[in-house]
Design an enzyme around this catalytic site. Structure first.
Site, PDB file in Angstrom:
ATOM      1  N   CYS A   1      -9.636  -4.281 -10.305  1.00  0.00           N
ATOM      2  CA  CYS A   1      -9.002  -3.024  -9.430  1.00  0.00           C
ATOM      3  C   CYS A   1      -7.716  -3.087  -8.959  1.00  0.00           C
ATOM      4  O   CYS A   1      -7.214  -2.341  -8.225  1.00  0.00           O
ATOM      5  CB  CYS A   1      -9.931  -2.290  -8.480  1.00  0.00           C
ATOM      6  SG  CYS A   1     -10.393  -3.462  -7.116  1.00  0.00           S
TER       7      CYS A   1
ATOM      8  N   ARG B   1     -15.684   1.270  -1.705  1.00  0.00           N
ATOM      9  CA  ARG B   1     -15.081   0.091  -1.101  1.00  0.00           C
ATOM     10  C   ARG B   1     -15.333   0.268   0.221  1.00  0.00           C
ATOM     11  O   ARG B   1     -14.669   1.246   0.909  1.00  0.00           O
ATOM     12  CB  ARG B   1     -13.807  -0.431  -1.470  1.00  0.00           C
ATOM     13  CG  ARG B   1     -13.406  -1.807  -0.590  1.00  0.00           C
ATOM     14  CD  ARG B   1     -12.260  -2.061  -0.990  1.00  0.00           C
ATOM     15  NE  ARG B   1     -11.191  -1.589  -0.494  1.00  0.00           N
ATOM     16  CZ  ARG B   1      -9.965  -2.006  -0.545  1.00  0.00           C
ATOM     17  NH1 ARG B   1      -9.494  -2.700  -1.469  1.00  0.00           N
ATOM     18  NH2 ARG B   1      -8.916  -0.955  -0.105  1.00  0.00           N
TER      19      ARG B   1
ATOM     20  N   ARG C   1     -10.871   3.614  -1.743  1.00  0.00           N
ATOM     21  CA  ARG C   1     -10.076   2.892  -0.688  1.00  0.00           C
ATOM     22  C   ARG C   1     -10.456   3.880   0.563  1.00  0.00           C
ATOM     23  O   ARG C   1      -9.993   4.781   0.738  1.00  0.00           O
ATOM     24  CB  ARG C   1      -8.850   2.755  -0.558  1.00  0.00           C
ATOM     25  CG  ARG C   1      -8.158   1.802  -1.817  1.00  0.00           C
ATOM     26  CD  ARG C   1      -6.503   1.526  -1.572  1.00  0.00           C
ATOM     27  NE  ARG C   1      -6.169   0.287  -2.383  1.00  0.00           N
ATOM     28  CZ  ARG C   1      -5.863   0.197  -3.667  1.00  0.00           C
ATOM     29  NH1 ARG C   1      -5.721   1.572  -4.086  1.00  0.00           N
ATOM     30  NH2 ARG C   1      -5.077  -0.693  -4.251  1.00  0.00           N
TER      31      ARG C   1
ATOM     32  N   ARG D   1       2.739  -9.351  -0.046  1.00  0.00           N
ATOM     33  CA  ARG D   1       2.891  -8.071  -0.802  1.00  0.00           C
ATOM     34  C   ARG D   1       3.818  -6.997  -0.338  1.00  0.00           C
ATOM     35  O   ARG D   1       4.280  -6.155  -1.200  1.00  0.00           O
ATOM     36  CB  ARG D   1       1.450  -7.647  -1.348  1.00  0.00           C
ATOM     37  CG  ARG D   1       0.670  -7.119  -0.369  1.00  0.00           C
ATOM     38  CD  ARG D   1      -0.743  -6.909  -0.515  1.00  0.00           C
ATOM     39  NE  ARG D   1      -0.819  -5.439  -1.089  1.00  0.00           N
ATOM     40  CZ  ARG D   1      -2.133  -5.225  -1.304  1.00  0.00           C
ATOM     41  NH1 ARG D   1      -3.290  -5.863  -1.093  1.00  0.00           N
ATOM     42  NH2 ARG D   1      -2.313  -3.860  -1.527  1.00  0.00           N
TER      43      ARG D   1
ATOM     44  N   HIS E   1       0.840  -1.141  -0.003  1.00  0.00           N
ATOM     45  CA  HIS E   1      -0.065  -0.057  -0.176  1.00  0.00           C
ATOM     46  C   HIS E   1       0.978   1.517  -0.074  1.00  0.00           C
ATOM     47  O   HIS E   1       0.496   2.240  -0.736  1.00  0.00           O
ATOM     48  CB  HIS E   1      -0.996   0.020   1.277  1.00  0.00           C
ATOM     49  CG  HIS E   1      -2.150  -0.955   1.022  1.00  0.00           C
ATOM     50  ND1 HIS E   1      -2.145  -1.914   1.456  1.00  0.00           N
ATOM     51  CD2 HIS E   1      -3.231  -0.702   0.023  1.00  0.00           C
ATOM     52  CE1 HIS E   1      -3.164  -2.737   1.161  1.00  0.00           C
ATOM     53  NE2 HIS E   1      -3.991  -2.065   0.146  1.00  0.00           N
TER      54      HIS E   1
ATOM     55  N   GLU F   1     -10.485 -11.633  -3.899  1.00  0.00           N
ATOM     56  CA  GLU F   1      -8.986 -11.305  -3.799  1.00  0.00           C
ATOM     57  C   GLU F   1      -8.691 -12.469  -2.676  1.00  0.00           C
ATOM     58  O   GLU F   1      -7.520 -12.626  -2.301  1.00  0.00           O
ATOM     59  CB  GLU F   1      -8.661  -9.908  -3.207  1.00  0.00           C
ATOM     60  CG  GLU F   1      -9.732  -9.535  -2.052  1.00  0.00           C
ATOM     61  CD  GLU F   1      -9.532  -8.163  -1.484  1.00  0.00           C
ATOM     62  OE1 GLU F   1      -8.424  -7.566  -2.037  1.00  0.00           O
ATOM     63  OE2 GLU F   1     -10.347  -7.743  -0.853  1.00  0.00           O
TER      64      GLU F   1
ATOM     65  N   ASN G   1      -3.785  -7.707  -6.177  1.00  0.00           N
ATOM     66  CA  ASN G   1      -2.806  -7.450  -5.248  1.00  0.00           C
ATOM     67  C   ASN G   1      -2.859  -8.332  -4.109  1.00  0.00           C
ATOM     68  O   ASN G   1      -1.843  -9.035  -3.891  1.00  0.00           O
ATOM     69  CB  ASN G   1      -3.003  -5.931  -4.616  1.00  0.00           C
ATOM     70  CG  ASN G   1      -2.793  -4.897  -5.726  1.00  0.00           C
ATOM     71  OD1 ASN G   1      -2.359  -5.062  -6.799  1.00  0.00           O
ATOM     72  ND2 ASN G   1      -3.271  -3.715  -5.074  1.00  0.00           N
ATOM     73  N   ASP G   2      -4.169  -8.545  -3.794  1.00  0.00           N
ATOM     74  CA  ASP G   2      -4.303  -9.824  -2.557  1.00  0.00           C
ATOM     75  C   ASP G   2      -4.233 -10.925  -3.120  1.00  0.00           C
ATOM     76  O   ASP G   2      -4.218 -11.863  -2.616  1.00  0.00           O
ATOM     77  CB  ASP G   2      -5.498  -9.269  -1.642  1.00  0.00           C
ATOM     78  CG  ASP G   2      -4.915  -8.395  -0.580  1.00  0.00           C
ATOM     79  OD1 ASP G   2      -4.084  -8.348  -0.175  1.00  0.00           O
ATOM     80  OD2 ASP G   2      -5.738  -7.372  -0.499  1.00  0.00           O
TER      81      ASP G   2
HETATM   82  C1  PEP Z   1      -6.546  -5.720  -4.264  1.00  0.00           C
HETATM   83  O1  PEP Z   1      -6.103  -6.138  -3.293  1.00  0.00           O
HETATM   84  O2  PEP Z   1      -6.071  -5.871  -5.516  1.00  0.00           O
HETATM   85  C2  PEP Z   1      -6.889  -4.150  -4.064  1.00  0.00           C
HETATM   86  C3  PEP Z   1      -7.103  -3.547  -5.151  1.00  0.00           C
HETATM   87  O3  PEP Z   1      -7.252  -3.783  -2.693  1.00  0.00           O
HETATM   88  P1  PEP Z   1      -5.941  -3.163  -1.941  1.00  0.00           P
HETATM   89  O4  PEP Z   1      -4.766  -2.895  -2.594  1.00  0.00           O
HETATM   90  O5  PEP Z   1      -6.548  -1.982  -1.230  1.00  0.00           O
HETATM   91  O6  PEP Z   1      -5.903  -4.184  -1.147  1.00  0.00           O
HETATM   92 MG    MG Z   2      -7.061  -6.061  -1.310  1.00  0.00          MG
END
Ligand code: PEP
Ligand code: MG
Length: 590
Positions: free
Chosen positions: A512, A342, A306, A475, A199, A441, A464-465
């Site tokens: 996303c 979200r 977010r 990550r 993040h 995710e 991402n997750d």
């Molecule tokens: C993800 O996990 O891909 C996502 C978009 O949410 P975040 O990066 O806020 O966990």
């Molecule tokens: Mg996520």
């Protein structure tokens, strides 16, 4: 006689977290976002003064805690007990008494004494098997962090207080600290830790600050005030550059700016493929203020808002009215364009200051996102009511994060209905007729996608997750960043599986995660059937450019080929070879 100093230029390689280049002086900060705690001696006659300084910091912390308790909204009251416990701990003998003793006996500064005492307490409690004692230990650490901030704040600088244009060099920066960065003061940043899709990196992209994360041990080479170059696009840091290097990078900066300007100029062209398929290219935002850059970069809407950052920046939970007003700002700027709000995705790597002081051993697998909200329905309800209210003024959708099974989405929807009923009873204007979606995710959500599809209007894939949890790659950890591979065949198969289910169930399919911002992956996403890609705003123009250079039919044929190999390197090469030439990835040579 003076000798010409030989150039000691050193190149360090880390993770490219946010593109762009900057040249400036290094400004070193410590783990807590305050200057590295240094030890210095205090003379006998100044000991009393030093103890008084410590006591003052404790008093300030106490006032802060009481201020939070008194001003907290009704639904925060349950947490007030914890803060009251923290306030009591301020005078705990182990913490308060021992720090004063250490100042006196060792004749050292208060920060150092506190640091020593806390590390001893930490060690002592960590070794205990009883949960109660371990929790008490983490409460003490929590309280000491507050005291430390007040101690350091009085005499030294913190991120917010940096008053010259510098490059921030930190062991680690939390997402909350990163979001406090003041653009006019910080040119770029570098961290020892941090991984792909962390993040911290995501926020750097949104702020458009060049950033290199995860330098690891090489990090120690950088000294305060060193001249450094941060090449966020290449993931490189050059310490004490030679004159030639400086000239070369000045040119690169110019080329990069020209490239960006060219892209921005065409940003408002729609993303239509050569065979006339339109994709919606959306922006991800963390703060309402960023909404303008989504429009500037030609975004068709907000694919991911977010919302947790409003909870990270203040010690108390925001009220329904505060949330409503922030969401309304976004709605007003976006006009009729879609805004995907979200619900709260706190904890994981975005720990909140309002937490109960418990340190989770494995936060990514802990009380994060929807799990937290379902456990704290009061806090969740406040947000749901704010979202329902703002939905009366714009094109809003709601998105629930970290759903791992159908019960969670059913419960979340039940609470959404309850929130709507309570607004109805209160006679407040709201709208509950909007799209409801889940983030895909967690691997179990991929497997259960057919069941989840019955409950919602859209899927939004959070790669991402999804990559983190499927490949077991933290990550935020630079040690395994090289394994964080969106084109891993397992990930491609999962995406294809979810896409097929969405199509079968006539569900809208969005993405996303950061994967959507990489132009080379766009052909694959288009072929799978994604109708909307959402990303950090500055990637929008290049992704749109890619969409305009490809055709759906061609991409579909290519996807069939890409799904065959089982080795990541082969897939990466295939994609690079087929689409790399469409976009000059070496943007400097444009
Ligand atoms: C993800 O996990 O891909 C996502 C978009 O949410 P975040 O990066 O806020 O966990
Ligand atoms: Mg996520």
């Amino acid at each position: 006689m003076r000798y010409m100093e030989e150039s000691k230029e050193i190149k360090l390689v880390g993770i490219s977290a946010s593109p762009g280049i900057c040249i400036g002086k290094a400004y070193l900060v410590g783990r807590e976002g305050v200057d590295v705690i240094k030890k210095y001696s205090i003379s006998g006659k100044n000991l009393d003064k030093e103890i008084k300084r410590f006591k003052l910091a404790v008093k300030k912390t106490k006032d802060e805690l009481h201020g939070i308790i008194e001003n907290s909204p009704e639904d925060f009251r349950q947490n007030a007990n914890i803060l009251e416990t923290h306030a009591l701990l301020l005078k705990d003998k182990m913490l308060y008494g021992s720090t004063i003793e250490t100042i006196e006996n060792e004749r050292v500064n208060a920060e150092w004494a506190l640091k020593m005492v806390v590390s001893k307490i930490k060690m002592m409690f960590e070794g205990m098997s009883d949960d109660y004692f371990r929790e008490r230990g983490s409460d003490i650490v929590h309280v000491s962090d507050r005291i430390m901030r007040n101690l350091v704040g009085q005499e030294q600088v913190n991120i917010g207080g940096i008053n010259k244009r510098v490059i921030l060099v930190a062991h680690d920066l939390s997402p909350a600290q990163t979001s406090q960065i003041q653009l006019e003061r910080i040119m770029g940043f570098i961290t020892e830790r941090g991984g792909k899709a962390s993040h911290t990196g995501i926020i750097a992209q949104t702020l458009e600050i060049p950033a290199v994360l995860g330098l690891g041990k090489q990090f120690g080479i950088i000294q305060h005030d060193d001249i450094i170059i941060v090449d966020g696009s290449e993931g490189a840091v050059i310490v004490s550059p030679s004159d030639e290097t400086l000239i070369r990078y000045e040119e690169k900066i110019e080329q990069y700016e020209t490239h960006k300007a060219n892209l921005t100029r065409e940003a408002h062209l729609p993303a239509i493929t050569l065979d006339n398929i339109t994709l919606n290219i959306m922006g991800n935002i963390e703060l309402p203020e960023e909404v303008v850059s989504v429009l500037d970069y030609g975004g068709d809407g907000i694919g991911l808002y977010r919302t947790e950052f409003q909870y990270l920046s203040k010690p108390e939970f925001p009220t329904e009215m505060e949330l409503f007003e922030k969401y309304k700002d976004v709605v007003d700027v976006m006009g009729g364009k879609p805004i995907t709000i979200r619900t709260l995705d706190i904890n994981g790597d975005k720990a909140i200051s309002q937490g109960n002081g418990t340190i989770e051993i494995n936060p990514a697998l802990g009380l994060r996102a929807i799990r937290y909200c379902l456990k704290k329905p009061d806090i969740f309800m406040t947000q749901l009511r704010a979202i329902l209210r703002v939905a009366a003024y714009g094109n809003v959708r709601i998105l629930f994060p970290l759903i791992s099974g159908v019960e969670e989405i059913m419960e979340a929807k039940r609470l959404l209905c309850e929130a709507a009923e309570s607004l109805h009873r209160d006679g407040v204007v709201f709208n509950k007729d909007f799209e409801v979606g889940v983030m895909i995710e967690v691997p179990s959500a991929v497997i259960m996608a057919d069941t989840l599809a019955k409950e919602v209007d859209f899927f939004s894939i959070g790669t991402n997750d999804l990559i983190q949890y499927s490949l077991a790659i933290d990550r935020g950890n630079f040690e395994v960043a090289h394994m964080y591979q969106p084109l891993h065949p397992a990930i491609l198969r999962m995406l294809k599986h979810v896409a097929d289910i969405a199509q079968k169930n006539h569900l809208k399919l969005y993405i996303c995660g950061e994967m959507a911002s990489e132009p080379l992956y766009v052909p694959l996403l288009l072929a799978m059937g994604f109708g909307e890609l959402s990303m950090n705003p500055q990637s929008i123009p290049i992704v749109k450019r890619m969409v305009r250079s490809i055709s759906l039919e061609d991409c579909k044929q290519f996807l069939k080929q890409v799904l065959k190999p089982t080795e990541i390197a082969i897939i990466n090469d295939m994609v690079q070879e087929k689409y790399g030439k469409l976009l000059s990835q070496k943007i400097y040579s444009e």
